[in-house]
Design a protein around this motif. Structure first.
Motif, short mmCIF file in Angstrom:
data_model
loop_
_atom_site.label_atom_id
_atom_site.label_comp_id
_atom_site.label_asym_id
_atom_site.label_seq_id
_atom_site.Cartn_x
_atom_site.Cartn_y
_atom_site.Cartn_z
N ARG A 160 0.86 -1.18 0.00
CA ARG A 160 0.00 0.00 0.00
C ARG A 160 0.90 1.24 0.00
O ARG A 160 2.02 1.21 0.49
CB ARG A 160 -0.93 0.03 1.22
CG ARG A 160 -0.20 0.15 2.56
CD ARG A 160 -1.18 0.26 3.72
NE ARG A 160 -0.48 0.38 4.98
CZ ARG A 160 -0.08 -0.65 5.72
NH1 ARG A 160 -0.33 -1.88 5.31
NH2 ARG A 160 0.56 -0.46 6.86
N LEU A 161 0.36 2.30 -0.55
CA LEU A 161 1.09 3.54 -0.60
C LEU A 161 1.12 4.21 0.78
O LEU A 161 0.10 4.26 1.47
CB LEU A 161 0.46 4.50 -1.61
CG LEU A 161 0.68 4.17 -3.09
CD1 LEU A 161 -0.23 5.01 -3.96
CD2 LEU A 161 2.14 4.38 -3.47
N PRO A 163 1.35 7.50 3.29
CA PRO A 163 0.71 8.82 3.16
C PRO A 163 1.57 9.84 2.42
O PRO A 163 1.05 10.65 1.64
CB PRO A 163 0.48 9.24 4.63
CG PRO A 163 0.41 7.96 5.38
CD PRO A 163 1.33 7.01 4.70
N GLU A 166 1.37 9.04 -1.25
CA GLU A 166 0.06 9.46 -1.75
C GLU A 166 0.00 10.97 -1.95
O GLU A 166 -0.58 11.45 -2.94
CB GLU A 166 -1.04 9.02 -0.79
CG GLU A 166 -1.31 7.52 -0.80
CD GLU A 166 -2.47 7.15 0.10
OE1 GLU A 166 -2.70 7.86 1.10
OE2 GLU A 166 -3.16 6.15 -0.20
N ARG A 170 -0.65 12.76 -5.52
CA ARG A 170 -1.81 13.64 -5.65
C ARG A 170 -1.40 15.01 -6.19
O ARG A 170 -2.04 15.57 -7.09
CB ARG A 170 -2.51 13.79 -4.30
CG ARG A 170 -3.78 14.63 -4.35
CD ARG A 170 -4.55 14.52 -3.05
NE ARG A 170 -3.82 15.10 -1.92
CZ ARG A 170 -3.28 14.40 -0.93
NH1 ARG A 170 -3.34 13.08 -0.95
NH2 ARG A 170 -2.66 15.00 0.06
#
Length: 346
Positions: A160-161, A163, A166, A170
């Protein structure tokens, strides 16, 4: 004494950044894109923007601090941003330039790692091994990324990425992709005796799709600044391949989207072995493996890359003047890149 050396209770880069924002006022559009909890504090990850807000403006992105131990990456970006803010008071040419181009900057992405003086983020994850990208062919273990333990280096995390990753993705999606032209420069240290400028791929030794454009950029830089031949520009995979590279992930996403705009990320790898060679005592300090420690050498490094960053900003604003768009020009630049980096075919 070096004022940018880390200590247990201070994060000097964050103080520099917040002082810069106070000075810049409305000239810099700032947003906190993430807060990282650490030791009872919430450390902000700041996104800074300057220049045009037009949706069709070309975009130059600058990033630093993905590896917390490599603090010099954040420091050189902050030094350049301080120069830009000071010049805005009097430099009409810079004011005009920023009417044409958008500047996006995340100077301290892994702010928790910076505070802890670690390569990984506070969860123990190496952010440049964290993306859902698998390398092609042989990759040296554990350098290429591993999921065995967070207590070993180059830990990729658990599918999972993180934070921080991410937040970076983004910002790039919102500010850089789906534009006519966008280039990114991500600032690191810790590889070799030369300053290197790398471009994709990190995952594969295949010839990258935008080899011609990378060669064209190299050509205009070397022609404009012939005395800056201390940079070695090359595909990253000539040195090693890795899993999980964030820029490979974003680059592939852009290619898969079919968007007609241009996006190419670069990585500046400052040659920290040269600093150790000149000051062997740094071998006894883990921080010294990745950063200039002596004050005079730090100043030299902080000013060394200002020309490169200015060039990237101006090349972005003037992209239509140098980017090879006719097939004949692209073929010639691609052939030059193949002969230089892929002599056995590609």
């Amino acid at each position: 004494m070096n004022p940018l050396l880390p200590s247990r209770n201070t994060l000097p880069e964050l103080q520099l950044l917040e002082n810069l924002l106070d000075r810049a006022g409305s000239a810099v559009r700032a947003e906190c894109v993430l807060r990282v909890p650490l030791h009872g504090r919430e450390l902000p990850v700041w996104r800074l923007e300057m220049g045009s807000t037009a949706p069709d403006a070309p975009v130059a992105g600058f990033f630093g601090g993905i590896h917390g131990m490599e603090r010099i990456g954040s420091q050189v970006l902050l030094a350049w941003l301080e120069s830009l803010v000071s010049r805005l008071d009097w430099d009409v040419s810079l004011q005009d330039l920023l009417q044409k181009v958008r500047l996006v900057c995340l100077p301290m992405i892994n702010v928790g790692g910076l505070a802890l003086n670690t390569r990984a983020n506070p969860a123990g994850v190496d952010l440049m091994r964290n993306a859902p990208v698998e390398a092609h062919g042989y990759t040296a273990w554990p350098l290429g990324g591993q999921r065995l333990s967070r207590h070993l280096p180059w830990y990729r995390g658990e599918h999972r990425l993180e934070p921080e990753a991410e937040a970076l993705i983004r910002v790039v999606r919102e500010s850089m992709l789906h534009r006519p032209f966008a280039m990114a420069m991500d600032c690191h240290s810790g590889f070799g005796l030369r300053d290197r400028i790398w471009f994709p791929w990190a995952r594969s030794r295949e010839v990258p799709p935008h080899l011609a454009e990378a060669v064209a950029l190299r050509h205009i830089f070397n022609s404009t600044y012939p005395n800056h031949d201390f940079y070695l520009m090359e595909p990253q995979s000539l040195n090693y391949t890795t899993h999980g590279d964030l820029w490979d992930y974003l680059y592939q996403e852009h290619l898969d989207s079919g968007d007609p705009g241009f996006f190419l990320p670069f990585t500046l790898e400052m040659g920290s072995w040269l600093w150790v060679k000149k000051n062997p005592r740094q071998l006894f300090d883990w921080f010294g493996h990745f950063n200039p420690v002596l004050p005079h050498r730090l100043k030299r490094v902080l000013r060394r890359h200002l020309t490169l960053f200015d060039f990237m900003l101006r090349a972005t604003a003037s992209w239509e003047q140098w980017l090879p768009q006719q097939e004949e020009a692209r073929r010639a630049y691609r052939l030059a890149g193949l002969e230089r980096w892929y002599p056995r075919g590609g």
